[in-house]
Design a protein around this motif. Structure first.
Motif, PDB file in Angstrom:
ATOM      1  N   ILE A 189       0.941  -1.178   0.065  1.00 44.46           N
ATOM      2  CA  ILE A 189       0.088   0.084  -0.091  1.00 44.46           C
ATOM      3  C   ILE A 189       0.984   1.202  -0.053  1.00 44.46           C
ATOM      4  N   CYS A 190       0.687   2.030  -1.055  1.00 48.81           N
ATOM      5  CA  CYS A 190       1.790   3.277  -1.079  1.00 48.81           C
ATOM      6  C   CYS A 190       0.879   4.305  -2.102  1.00 48.81           C
ATOM      7  N   GLN A 191       1.620   5.313  -2.178  1.00 52.34           N
ATOM      8  CA  GLN A 191       1.598   6.434  -3.061  1.00 52.34           C
ATOM      9  C   GLN A 191       2.181   6.192  -4.435  1.00 52.34           C
ATOM     10  N   LYS A 192       1.348   6.470  -5.358  1.00 53.25           N
ATOM     11  CA  LYS A 192       2.364   6.407  -6.832  1.00 53.25           C
ATOM     12  C   LYS A 192       3.528   7.351  -6.882  1.00 53.25           C
ATOM     13  N   THR A 193       4.695   6.675  -7.538  1.00 55.28           N
ATOM     14  CA  THR A 193       5.692   7.752  -7.385  1.00 55.28           C
ATOM     15  C   THR A 193       5.493   9.027  -8.455  1.00 55.28           C
ATOM     16  N   ASP A 194       4.698   8.938  -9.120  1.00 52.27           N
ATOM     17  CA  ASP A 194       4.536  10.163  -9.970  1.00 52.27           C
ATOM     18  C   ASP A 194       3.491  11.165  -9.392  1.00 52.27           C
ATOM     19  N   GLN A 195       2.903  10.891  -7.922  1.00 51.63           N
ATOM     20  CA  GLN A 195       2.090  11.894  -7.100  1.00 51.63           C
ATOM     21  C   GLN A 195       2.956  12.823  -6.328  1.00 51.63           C
ATOM     22  N   PRO A 196       2.565  13.866  -6.074  1.00 51.05           N
ATOM     23  CA  PRO A 196       3.294  14.868  -5.178  1.00 51.05           C
ATOM     24  C   PRO A 196       3.443  14.203  -3.854  1.00 51.05           C
ATOM     25  N   GLN A 197       4.576  14.083  -3.321  1.00 52.48           N
ATOM     26  CA  GLN A 197       4.927  13.491  -2.134  1.00 52.48           C
ATOM     27  C   GLN A 197       6.315  13.760  -2.004  1.00 52.48           C
ATOM     28  N   VAL A 198       7.056  13.494  -0.888  1.00 54.54           N
ATOM     29  CA  VAL A 198       8.603  13.816  -0.439  1.00 54.54           C
ATOM     30  C   VAL A 198       9.156  12.892  -1.664  1.00 54.54           C
ATOM     31  N   ALA A 199      10.501  13.389  -2.092  1.00 56.37           N
ATOM     32  CA  ALA A 199      11.299  12.663  -2.816  1.00 56.37           C
ATOM     33  C   ALA A 199      11.752  11.476  -2.350  1.00 56.37           C
ATOM     34  N   ALA A 200      12.244  11.388  -0.897  1.00 54.45           N
ATOM     35  CA  ALA A 200      12.704  10.280  -0.446  1.00 54.45           C
ATOM     36  C   ALA A 200      11.867   9.036  -0.330  1.00 54.45           C
ATOM     37  N   THR A 214       3.156  -8.231  -6.917  1.00 52.35           N
ATOM     38  CA  THR A 214       1.898  -8.625  -7.984  1.00 52.35           C
ATOM     39  C   THR A 214       0.735  -7.972  -7.635  1.00 52.35           C
ATOM     40  N   SER A 215       0.329  -7.367  -6.246  1.00 51.46           N
ATOM     41  CA  SER A 215      -0.816  -6.676  -5.849  1.00 51.46           C
ATOM     42  C   SER A 215      -0.243  -5.460  -5.262  1.00 51.46           C
ATOM     43  N   THR A 216      -1.074  -4.422  -5.403  1.00 51.56           N
ATOM     44  CA  THR A 216      -0.849  -3.304  -4.774  1.00 51.56           C
ATOM     45  C   THR A 216      -1.974  -2.409  -4.656  1.00 51.56           C
ATOM     46  N   LEU A 217      -2.149  -1.492  -3.711  1.00 48.41           N
ATOM     47  CA  LEU A 217      -3.203  -0.540  -3.274  1.00 48.41           C
ATOM     48  C   LEU A 217      -2.628   0.667  -3.270  1.00 48.41           C
ATOM     49  N   THR A 218      -2.729   1.627  -4.317  1.00 48.97           N
ATOM     50  CA  THR A 218      -2.248   2.789  -4.277  1.00 48.97           C
ATOM     51  C   THR A 218      -3.398   4.176  -4.031  1.00 48.97           C
ATOM     52  N   VAL A 219      -2.889   5.024  -2.997  1.00 46.40           N
ATOM     53  CA  VAL A 219      -3.547   6.051  -2.390  1.00 46.40           C
ATOM     54  C   VAL A 219      -3.053   7.184  -2.682  1.00 46.40           C
ATOM     55  N   ASN A 220      -3.631   8.403  -2.782  1.00 47.62           N
ATOM     56  CA  ASN A 220      -3.055   9.688  -3.073  1.00 47.62           C
ATOM     57  C   ASN A 220      -2.557  10.490  -2.117  1.00 47.62           C
ATOM     58  N   GLY A 236       2.245  -1.208   4.273  1.00 49.36           N
ATOM     59  CA  GLY A 236       2.408   0.039   3.854  1.00 49.36           C
ATOM     60  C   GLY A 236       3.544   0.927   3.975  1.00 49.36           C
ATOM     61  N   VAL A 237       3.596   1.820   3.004  1.00 49.00           N
ATOM     62  CA  VAL A 237       4.916   2.824   3.123  1.00 49.00           C
ATOM     63  C   VAL A 237       4.390   4.186   3.803  1.00 49.00           C
ATOM     64  N   LEU A 238       4.820   4.176   5.111  1.00 45.14           N
ATOM     65  CA  LEU A 238       4.275   5.364   6.018  1.00 45.14           C
ATOM     66  C   LEU A 238       5.468   6.145   6.525  1.00 45.14           C
ATOM     67  N   PRO A 239       4.979   7.472   6.835  1.00 43.41           N
ATOM     68  CA  PRO A 239       6.182   8.309   7.911  1.00 43.41           C
ATOM     69  C   PRO A 239       6.197   7.726   9.166  1.00 43.41           C
ATOM     70  N   ASP A 240       7.466   7.803   9.540  1.00 41.73           N
ATOM     71  CA  ASP A 240       7.714   7.258  11.112  1.00 41.73           C
ATOM     72  C   ASP A 240       7.100   7.790  12.147  1.00 41.73           C
ATOM     73  N   TYR A 241       6.811   9.057  11.984  1.00 42.35           N
ATOM     74  CA  TYR A 241       6.063   9.807  13.209  1.00 42.35           C
ATOM     75  C   TYR A 241       4.617   9.340  13.393  1.00 42.35           C
ATOM     76  N   LEU A 242       4.148   8.326  12.363  1.00 42.28           N
ATOM     77  CA  LEU A 242       2.667   7.833  12.949  1.00 42.28           C
ATOM     78  C   LEU A 242       2.970   6.602  14.093  1.00 42.28           C
ATOM     79  N   SER A 243       3.934   6.025  14.204  1.00 40.33           N
ATOM     80  CA  SER A 243       4.325   4.738  14.858  1.00 40.33           C
ATOM     81  C   SER A 243       4.008   5.201  16.231  1.00 40.33           C
TER      82      SER A 243
END
Length: 301
Positions: A189-200, A214-220, A236-243
């Motif tokens: 689960i992640c954002q698409k790489t072509d969507q506005p987000q931090v480059a890292a 093989t299977s993804t869920l992309t959210v903006n 999911g790929v998430l910022p660490d401040y959420l933990s």
């Protein structure tokens, strides 16, 4: 130049219509039109092209509108300082930040600020677009990179990283990956790489997607990614401040993370003495310090 005529000119230029400007100024269309003609005569230039669909500034009008816009910003700043007393904090504060940080970290903490200053009005603008602070599109910004404008006061708040998270329920059901290659057997689960987000973050997602996923869920936005993870949809790929705020999140592949992303708080130099800005700045700094203490305690536990 006549200040009253300049005020009316600015309203007309901003509205693009004599009628709409008259509504704002509580003047008749004919009264507004007379003032504009008188101003044009005094400066010796045509300020508007008149069309059936409205008014368009001439080159000379654009120059004058730039000047009146600068005047309006300075008057707004002066008015804010006058309204703010040492005992109370009143009025509206426009705060801009990203959708993820604003909805997942900042907004849930704002009740503490309202407890201290119940008359404060915060307009929280959540978008990835960088708003122009010197042009007063917002009063304060929290950004995931250092602002480039030289006339801003900026303060580095913290560094964050993008990491992989899942719930224990998901890992019990689907298994815990031991290497990047193991991610091929999981839904990402992640954002698409072509969507506005931090480059890292985008680079980390690109690296993960090279593992024949093989299977993804992309959210903006990260709010949607978080909801998918908490619903046991995948990893999911998430910022660490959420933990810290979401104890159900379990870090996956601890050695896998993005580079550091600096988080800055910034506001225009002219708002340095504005009480609303000061109390918001101090509130954010206090919350960041509390966050860092909890982070340290978790690391040493």
């Amino acid at each position: 130049m006549d200040w009253d005529k300049l005020r009316i000119f600015h309203a007309v230029a901003d509205a693009g219509s004599l009628t709409h400007a008259g509504d704002v100024l509580h003047l008749s269309q004919s009264a507004v039109s007379r003032q504009i003609r008188a101003l044009e005569e005094s400066v010796g230039a045509t300020l508007f092209h008149r069309h059936a669909r409205g008014l368009i500034l001439t080159e000379q009008g654009e120059l004058l509108f730039d000047a009146t816009s600068a005047m309006a910003r300075k008057l707004d700043a002066a008015s804010a300082r006058i309204r703010d007393s040492e005992e109370s904090v009143l009025g509206e504060l426009k705060v801009t930040t990203t959708v993820g940080f604003g909805s997942l970290w900042l907004a849930p903490r704002l009740y503490k600020l309202y407890e201290k200053f119940p008359d404060l009005k915060i307009d929280l603008l959540l978008e990835e677009r960088v708003l122009d602070l010197p042009m007063r599109e917002a009063d304060v910004a929290i950004r995931m990179k250092e602002p480039s404008q030289s006339d801003l006061i900026r303060r580095r708040l913290l560094n964050i990283r993008m990491r992989l998270y899942a719930t224990q329920d998901y890992l019990d059901s689907a298994g815990t990956p031991e290497s990047m290659a193991d991610l091929a057997a999981h839904r990402i689960i992640c954002q698409k790489t072509d969507q506005p987000q931090v480059a890292a973050g985008a680079r980390l997602v690109q690296e993960i997607l090279t593992q024949n996923i093989t299977s993804t869920l992309t959210v903006n936005n990260y709010f949607g990614v978080l909801q998918g993870v908490l619903a046991n949809v995948g990893i999911g790929v998430l910022p660490d401040y959420l933990s810290l705020d979401h104890p159900r999140l379990v870090r996956v592949l601890p050695e896998t993370e993005s580079g550091e992303v600096p988080v800055f708080l910034a506001y225009p130099e002219e708002l340095r003495q504005t009480r609303r800005v000061a109390v918001f700045r101090d509130f954010v700094l206090e919350e960041i310090q509390a966050y860092r203490r909890l982070q340290s305690e978790n690391l040493t536990a």
